[in-house]
Design a protein around this motif. Structure first.
Motif, PDB file in Angstrom:
ATOM      1  N   LYS A   1     -68.896  36.928 126.650  1.00  0.00           N
ATOM      2  CA  LYS A   1     -69.749  37.090 127.827  1.00  0.00           C
ATOM      3  C   LYS A   1     -69.853  35.737 128.514  1.00  0.00           C
ATOM      4  CE  LYS A   1     -74.361  38.809 129.176  1.00  0.00           C
ATOM      5  NZ  LYS A   1     -73.931  40.096 129.725  1.00  0.00           N
TER       6      LYS A   1
ATOM      7  N   ASP B   1     -66.956  40.766 131.310  1.00  0.00           N
ATOM      8  CA  ASP B   1     -68.414  40.670 131.214  1.00  0.00           C
ATOM      9  C   ASP B   1     -68.889  39.326 131.760  1.00  0.00           C
ATOM     10  OD1 ASP B   1     -71.081  40.904 130.635  1.00  0.00           O
ATOM     11  OD2 ASP B   1     -70.834  41.252 128.483  1.00  0.00           O
TER      12      ASP B   1
ATOM     13  N   ARG C   1     -71.462  41.131 137.473  1.00  0.00           N
ATOM     14  CA  ARG C   1     -72.830  41.434 137.912  1.00  0.00           C
ATOM     15  C   ARG C   1     -73.408  40.190 138.562  1.00  0.00           C
ATOM     16  NH1 ARG C   1     -76.336  42.356 133.502  1.00  0.00           N
ATOM     17  NH2 ARG C   1     -77.776  43.356 134.948  1.00  0.00           N
ATOM     18  N   ILE C   2     -74.107  40.376 139.667  1.00  0.00           N
ATOM     19  CA  ILE C   2     -74.679  39.262 140.406  1.00  0.00           C
ATOM     20  C   ILE C   2     -76.181  39.460 140.502  1.00  0.00           C
ATOM     21  CG2 ILE C   2     -74.657  37.968 142.567  1.00  0.00           C
ATOM     22  CD1 ILE C   2     -71.816  39.075 143.037  1.00  0.00           C
ATOM     23  N   LEU C   3     -76.929  38.552 139.921  1.00  0.00           N
ATOM     24  CA  LEU C   3     -78.384  38.594 139.956  1.00  0.00           C
ATOM     25  C   LEU C   3     -78.872  37.477 140.870  1.00  0.00           C
ATOM     26  CD1 LEU C   3     -79.134  39.031 136.128  1.00  0.00           C
ATOM     27  CD2 LEU C   3     -78.762  40.815 137.841  1.00  0.00           C
TER      28      LEU C   3
ATOM     29  N   ASP D   1     -73.627  43.634 147.153  1.00  0.00           N
ATOM     30  CA  ASP D   1     -72.865  43.276 145.960  1.00  0.00           C
ATOM     31  C   ASP D   1     -73.729  42.750 144.821  1.00  0.00           C
ATOM     32  OD1 ASP D   1     -70.456  44.009 147.083  1.00  0.00           O
ATOM     33  OD2 ASP D   1     -70.054  42.015 147.879  1.00  0.00           O
ATOM     34  N   TYR D   2     -75.019  42.566 145.071  1.00  0.00           N
ATOM     35  CA  TYR D   2     -75.828  42.013 143.989  1.00  0.00           C
ATOM     36  C   TYR D   2     -77.122  42.785 143.771  1.00  0.00           C
ATOM     37  CZ  TYR D   2     -78.209  39.424 147.828  1.00  0.00           C
ATOM     38  OH  TYR D   2     -78.874  39.057 148.969  1.00  0.00           O
ATOM     39  N   LEU D   3     -77.686  42.497 142.574  1.00  0.00           N
ATOM     40  CA  LEU D   3     -78.935  43.122 142.168  1.00  0.00           C
ATOM     41  C   LEU D   3     -80.049  42.105 142.263  1.00  0.00           C
ATOM     42  CD1 LEU D   3     -77.610  44.818 138.902  1.00  0.00           C
ATOM     43  CD2 LEU D   3     -77.903  45.913 141.119  1.00  0.00           C
TER      44      LEU D   3
ATOM     45  N   VAL E   1     -71.838  37.495 134.342  1.00  0.00           N
ATOM     46  CA  VAL E   1     -73.079  37.601 135.103  1.00  0.00           C
ATOM     47  C   VAL E   1     -73.267  36.311 135.891  1.00  0.00           C
ATOM     48  CG1 VAL E   1     -75.577  37.915 135.015  1.00  0.00           C
ATOM     49  CG2 VAL E   1     -74.126  39.068 133.341  1.00  0.00           C
TER      50      VAL E   1
END
Length: 248
Positions: free
Chosen positions: A192, A228, A2-4, A245-247, A230
Motif C-alpha cells: 500500500k 493500492d 483513491r484521493i482524499l 475524482d476525489y473523496l 491513497v
C-alpha cells in the motif's frame, strides 16, 4: 488510486496517522516505509501523541526509510537519521534494531544499496509506504530522468531539489548534491502506498501524478499503475484536480 482531500495540513496529518494506526493495529509487526521532509512531520506528531495516549504500540514494527543524503554524517541535524530520531523514534517504543535508514557514509555505496534491498526483502516487504512529492514530482529522491530505477541507488540531486531543500541548511552551498534513495521499483513493491502533499506549490506535481503520461520524467506517475494508492492532500495541493475524482 483513491484521493482524499482534507481542509488543511492539520486534517491531512491526522488522516495519515489514522491510516498508520489502522495498519499497526491489524498487523502489530508491520513493515513501514517512512519518509522525511516537512510534509510528514504532522503525521509523526499525531503518531507520537497516539503512542503517549496508549492508543498504539510500536514495539514490533519494522521501518525502512526512503532515503538519506550522501556523505552527510548522521549526527548532522539535517541528516534523515537525525530527523527520524527527533520527530518519531525518540518518542515511541520502537526497537532500535528494527530501524533501517540508508547509510550515506558507507565506503561501498553499491554494496550498501544492495544490502538495503536485501533487508527489505528479508523483512517480507513493505506493508505501507509513506511518500511525499517534490515540486518536480520526484518520490524519494528519484528525480525526473529517462528510466525508472528498480532498486536502491545513488542519485544526483537536481538543482530544483537542491534549491527546495536549501531552506533547511544555512546556505544552498551546504545542501548535499547526492543521496541514496529507494528506486521507484522498490517503492512500487509496497503493498500500500500513501502519498502526502500540501500547498499550492505541489498542485502541478499532483496533477501530473494523477493525469499525466506515465513516464520517468514524472517519477510519481508510476503510481497510476499500483493497485493500492491513497493520495492525502490539502485543498491547495488538490486545487488542479477535478472534484469528481476525489473523496472529501
Amino acid at each position: 488510486m483513491r484521493i482524499l482531500v482534507c481542509k488543511d495540513y492539520e486534517s491531512m496529518s491526522k488522516k495519515a496517522a489514522q491510516i498508520i494506526l489502522s495498519q499497526v493495529t491489524l498487523k502489530p509487526n508491520s513493515v513501514l516505509g517512512l519518509a522525511t521532509g516537512s510534509t510528514p512531520i504532522g503525521m509523526y506528531k499525531n503518531l507520537v501523541d497516539m503512542y503517549k495516549n496508549g492508543v498504539v504500540d510500536f514495539s514490533d514494527i519494522i521501518t525502512f526509510n526512503l532515503d538519506e543524503y550522501y556523505k552527510l554524517p548522521i549526527t548532522n541535524d539535517q541528516s534523515y537519521h537525525y530527523f527520524m530520531q527527533e520527530n518519531l523514534f525518540n518518542h515511541i517504543n520502537i526497537n532500535p534494531a528494527n530501524i533501517h535508514i540508508p547509510n550515506g557514509m558507507a565506503d561501498n555505496i553499491e554494496k550498501e544499496c544492495e544490502e538495503y534491498e536485501n533487508s527489505i526483502k528479508d523483512a517480507g516487504g513493505i506493508d505501507i509506504q509513506i511518500l511525499g512529492i517534490g515540486r518536480n514530482a520526484h518520490i524519494g529522491f528519484n528525480e525526473p530522468t529517462t528510466s525508472f530505477e528498480k532498486g536502491t541507488h545513488l542519485v544526483d540531486l537536481t538543482p530544483s531539489t537542491i534549491e527546495a531543500n536549501a531552506r533547511f541548511f544555512k546556505s544552498e552551498d551546504e545542501v548535499p548534491k547526492k543521496a541514496i534513495t529507494m528506486g521507484t521499483g522498490s517503492i512500487f513493491k509496497a503493498r500500500k502506498i500513501v502519498m502526502l502533499a500540501c500547498g499550492e506549490d505541489k498542485a502541478d506535481a499532483i496533477y501530473n501524478t494523477v493525469y499525466g503520461k506515465i513516464t520517468p520524467k514524472i517519477p510519481a506517475s508510476i503510481l497510476q499503475l499500483h493497485d493500492d494508492v491513497v493520495l492525502i492532500l490539502d485543498e491547495a495541493a488538490a486545487s488542479k484536480l477535478s472534484p469528481s475524482d476525489y473523496l472529501n
